[in-house]
Design an enzyme around this catalytic site. Structure first.
Site, PDB file in Angstrom:
ATOM      1  N   LYS A  48     -12.111  -2.014   6.692  1.00  0.00           N
ATOM      2  CA  LYS A  48     -11.382  -2.934   7.555  1.00  0.00           C
ATOM      3  C   LYS A  48     -11.949  -2.885   8.973  1.00  0.00           C
ATOM      4  CE  LYS A  48      -8.456  -3.334   3.992  1.00  0.00           C
ATOM      5  NZ  LYS A  48      -7.679  -2.413   3.181  1.00  0.00           N
ATOM      6  N   TRP A  77       0.839  -1.217   0.000  1.00  0.00           N
ATOM      7  CA  TRP A  77       0.000   0.000   0.000  1.00  0.00           C
ATOM      8  C   TRP A  77       0.863   1.252   0.000  1.00  0.00           C
ATOM      9  CZ3 TRP A  77      -4.307  -1.046  -1.978  1.00  0.00           C
ATOM     10  CH2 TRP A  77      -4.973  -2.243  -1.687  1.00  0.00           C
ATOM     11  N   ASP A 132      -1.635   6.485   6.505  1.00  0.00           N
ATOM     12  CA  ASP A 132      -2.688   5.605   6.007  1.00  0.00           C
ATOM     13  C   ASP A 132      -2.972   4.608   7.131  1.00  0.00           C
ATOM     14  OD1 ASP A 132      -4.255   3.662   4.874  1.00  0.00           O
ATOM     15  OD2 ASP A 132      -2.897   3.211   3.186  1.00  0.00           O
TER      16      ASP A 132
HETATM   17  C1  LIG Z   1      -7.129  -1.925   2.002  1.00  0.00           C
HETATM   18  C2  LIG Z   1      -6.099  -0.900   2.104  1.00  0.00           C
HETATM   19  C3  LIG Z   1      -6.011   0.150   1.179  1.00  0.00           C
HETATM   20  C4  LIG Z   1      -6.911   0.240  -0.050  1.00  0.00           C
HETATM   21  O1  LIG Z   1      -8.206   0.569   0.309  1.00  0.00           O
HETATM   22  P1  LIG Z   1      -9.311   0.849  -0.829  1.00  0.00           P
HETATM   23  O2  LIG Z   1     -10.441   1.384  -0.017  1.00  0.00           O
HETATM   24  O3  LIG Z   1      -9.589  -0.454  -1.489  1.00  0.00           O
HETATM   25  O4  LIG Z   1      -8.766   1.833  -1.770  1.00  0.00           O
HETATM   26  C5  LIG Z   1      -5.034   1.115   1.357  1.00  0.00           C
HETATM   27  N1  LIG Z   1      -4.186   1.054   2.398  1.00  0.00           N
HETATM   28  C6  LIG Z   1      -4.238   0.056   3.304  1.00  0.00           C
HETATM   29  C7  LIG Z   1      -3.254   0.036   4.431  1.00  0.00           C
HETATM   30  C8  LIG Z   1      -5.187  -0.956   3.180  1.00  0.00           C
HETATM   31  O5  LIG Z   1      -5.239  -1.943   4.079  1.00  0.00           O
END
Ligand SMILES: *Cc1c(COP(=O)(O)O)cnc(C)c1O
Length: 361
Positions: A197, A102, A173
């Site tokens: 998540k 990511w 993030d």
């Molecule tokens: C799942 C995830 C993403 C991507 O999320 P989307 O909503 O599918 O764009 C980005 N960063 C992390 C750390 C993730 O776990």
């Protein structure tokens, strides 16, 4: 109905009371004669939900008025682009701490917009088994910002101490560990998380950002992609994902009823200790590739002696009602995502399955 033990990485398990509430309220929302899905985003019924979602988040985390709370579409991935478009001013460079796929994607987007570089990278042969130490960081003191991924969903690593980045704005993030425990928002210029998540449905990103950073952002980009547009309109510039925000509101209310983030942290620490404990009892068979100090409390990854055994493990687990245990394709092996809504009973069921599997392997 028997609910599965859901270890999906995302979209992931949601608290049962939250789903049941949505079911109860689906056809008629609070005596209004229609579903929330059918309400205007400019009407009283929806506005109540929208602003309650924001105030619950402010209360749970302890977010001051110096920060804006935004609910944006496009998930976490759109943030990879928006961050650079808004904050990577001409002549500036941005620093990215690479700890998984990511953060690599976030850096790749930034490079399309301006100058950006890796200020740390712990990959070895395309895999990541730890987060960097402070000594391994090469932060540019003039950087527009430093970006990191607090929890690496795919490789099962997590930052347990925030790196020090001087006076450079820190952006995180937090998609896969948002609200797993209390955190000090004042350490960050901005945090963001895809909701799917820990706190709700997919397609929604929650962004918490210094108002000052928003004011200083670039204006030479499309209106819809400016943070200022969404902040000035309280995330109601265009039609937001009303149902996803409603679900997040319900999850936040549920989290508050559980005692807030400190109580949720205790619950998550206990779950992670149980599962890692089971792996560590038999490290030759259940091998966790992650360095001890970087182990994630949210995504627990491990290998078995052969890929055949791993395939069999996933198949038999699924049959036994344990779902979502296959590792990400880029990491291989097995992964249990044990986000906030995954119960200790699900962890116990997994451990019991592991011990039975071990006997027959
Ligand atoms: C799942 C995830 C993403 C991507 O999320 P989307 O909503 O599918 O764009 C980005 N960063 C992390 C750390 C993730 O776990």
């Amino acid at each position: 109905m028997t609910r599965a033990h859901n270890f999906n990485a995302g979209p992931a398990a949601l608290p049962l009371p939250v789903l049941e509430r949505a079911q109860r309220e689906m056809v008629e929302f609070e005596g209004t004669g229609m579903s929330l899905l059918e309400h205007s985003h400019r009407g009283k019924a929806y506005e109540g939900v929208h602003f309650q979602a924001e105030s619950l988040l402010r209360e749970l985390v302890g977010i001051s008025d110096d920060y804006a709370v935004l609910f944006l579409q496009g998930g976490a991935s759109l943030q990879f682009a928006m961050i650079a478009m808004n904050l990577l001013h001409a002549g500036k460079s941005a620093d990215y701490l690479l700890t998984g796929i990511w953060s690599q994607k976030a850096l790749a987007e930034a490079k399309l917009i301006g100058k950006a570089r890796a200020a740390a990278d712990t990959s070895v042969d395309g895999k990541f088994t730890r987060v960097p130490t402070q000594a391994e960081l090469s932060i540019d003191p003039e950087a527009a910002y430093v970006h990191l991924t607090t929890n690496n969903t795919v490789f099962g690593t997590q930052w347990h101490t925030l790196p020090s980045v001087g006076s450079v704005p820190l952006i995180a993030d937090m998609s896969s560990d948002f609200l797993w425990k209390p955190f000090d928002m004042n350490r960050y210029a901005m945090v963001y998380a895809g909701a799917q998540k820990n706190i709700g449905p997919s397609g929604l990103a929650v962004v918490v950002m210094q108002k000052e950073l928003i004011r200083a952002a670039r204006k030479d980009i499309p209106v819809i992609l400016r943070y200022a547009t969404h902040a000035d309109n309280q995330s109601l510039y265009n039609t937001p994902n009303t149902f996803a925000i409603y679900m997040v509101r319900n999850v936040l209310e549920h989290m508050k009823s559980l005692g807030g983030l400190a109580a949720i942290e205790q619950h998550n620490l206990a779950k992670a200790a149980l599962l890692y404990g089971a792996l560590d009892q038999d490290p030759d068979f259940f091998r966790c590739p992650v360095e001890h100090a970087s182990r994630s409390t949210m995504n627990v990854v491990w290998r078995l002696p052969t890929e055949e055994l791993e395939d069999r493990f996933v198949k038999e687990a699924t049959k036994a009602g344990l779902v979502g245990l296959k590792g990400h394709r880029s990491a291989g092996g097995l992964r249990a995502s044990i986000y906030n809504a995954v119960s200790e009973a699900s962890i116990q069921a997994l451990i019991a399955f592991m011990s039975e599997f071990r006997k027959t392997a």
